[in-house]
Design an enzyme around this catalytic site. Structure first.
Site, PDB file in Angstrom:
ATOM      1  N   TYR A 169      53.900  34.792  -8.938  1.00 35.31           N
ATOM      2  CA  TYR A 169      53.744  36.236  -9.093  1.00 35.31           C
ATOM      3  C   TYR A 169      52.705  36.774  -8.107  1.00 35.31           C
ATOM      4  O   TYR A 169      52.910  37.802  -7.463  1.00 35.31           O
ATOM      5  CB  TYR A 169      53.331  36.524 -10.533  1.00 35.31           C
ATOM      6  N   LYS A 173      53.443  39.473  -5.188  1.00 35.11           N
ATOM      7  CA  LYS A 173      52.762  40.756  -5.206  1.00 35.11           C
ATOM      8  C   LYS A 173      51.892  40.955  -3.964  1.00 35.11           C
ATOM      9  O   LYS A 173      51.722  42.086  -3.493  1.00 35.11           O
ATOM     10  CB  LYS A 173      51.927  40.886  -6.476  1.00 35.11           C
TER      11      LYS A 173
END
Length: 308
Positions: A169, A173
């Site tokens: 993640y 991101k």
């Protein structure tokens, strides 16, 4: 700022729940015409249900607004193209793309399966590419440097602060921050701004993170009003408006009742040699010039400090 988005046509992904739903509702209240997309999957990206996207569109229409829904997988590039076509065919134009959709498959890096890495990268990075490519092509065709077109991406504190249990993640991101900077530089001549938002709110995704794994910004109880996804929507609405032409290529934070502006990466210090480095000289100069600065970078996220 009533009606600040009057007549503007917007695509919102991940619009069926959480932050995406809050953004869609406020956009509609401010006069936007919406294409709302949500696969209706679980927090880990499995499954699918057209209901959430359809429900938010029906809610907006029932309140007197304009919205159409799509339940496709945003990580499928055909979906992004379809959303752009749907906006133009339904409303005659496209002004704003808001990429909210995301999933979580959290594990420490030494336990992370290939499939969990790939799934998270796919939804976040290809999911952004899916909408941005056809939208950018459409805006380029308009040849309108004063078009007030907008790309609003969603990054995360997990990338900016290095969440230890979210390597996939965090990587995705942080990639979105790089993508946003590239888009700002590439598309400004076509009247497009691109910015990224790192939100802090209680959502289905954050509810899956164990309390001891959450970053400090997420430690308040989920029922605290300051953690409502509704608090993210005003910043997104401002960025979507014609008034925000002045800001592009930046990362902003929105959490509780506060908004922050993050620094872009910048050189803190540099050293140089007259020729090929001598290893001892390199080490000595790094210790002298870099170590005092490096010791102060994000101290709260390190499990331990290197002994002096």
């Amino acid at each position: 700022m009533s009606g600040t988005l009057d007549g503007r046509v917007v695509i919102v992904t991940g619009a069926g729940r959480g932050i995406g739903a809050s953004v869609s509702r406020l956009f509609a209240e401010q006069g936007a015409k919406l294409v709302v997309n949500d696969l209706g999957a679980g927090p880990d990206g499995t499954g699918g249900d057209e209901g959430p996207a359809r429900d938010i569109a029906d809610e907006i229409v029932g309140a007197g607004g304009e919205a159409v829904s799509d339940g496709g997988d945003i990580a499928d590039t055909a979906t992004g193209k379809r959303l752009v076509d749907l906006a133009v065919d339904t409303y005659g134009k496209l002004d704003v793309v808001v990429n909210v959709a995301g999933i979580l498959r959290d594990k420490m890096i030494f336990n992370l399966d290939d499939e969990d890495w790939d799934a998270v990268i796919r939804v976040h990075l290809r999911g952004h590419f899916s909408t941005v490519k056809p939208a950018a092509a459409y805006w380029r065709q308009q040849r309108n440097p004063d078009g007030h077109f907008r790309i609003i991406n969603f990054t995360s504190d997990s990338a900016l602060q290095g969440s230890p249990g979210q390597p996939n993640y965090a990587a995705a991101k942080m990639g979105i921050i790089g993508l946003t900077a590239s888009l700002a530089n590439a598309l400004g001549r076509y009247g497009v701004t691109a910015n990224a938002i790192a939100p802090g709110a209680a959502t289905r995704l954050t509810a899956t993170i164990p309390q001891d794994k959450q970053l400090r910004s997420s430690e308040r109880p989920a029922d605290d009003d300051s953690r409502s996804p509704d608090n993210i929507a005003p910043l997104v609405t401002y960025l979507a408006s014609e008034a925000s032409d002045w800001i592009s290529g930046r990362t902003l934070g929105a959490a509780g009742y506060g908004v922050t502006l993050w620094n872009n990466p910048e050189v803190r210090a540099s050293i140089a040699s007259d020729g090929p480095w001598d290893l001892d000289d390199l080490a000595a100069q790094m210790e002298q010039e870099f170590r005092p600065l490096a010791d102060g970078l994000h101290p709260s996220i390190f499990m331990r400090q290197v002994p002096k």
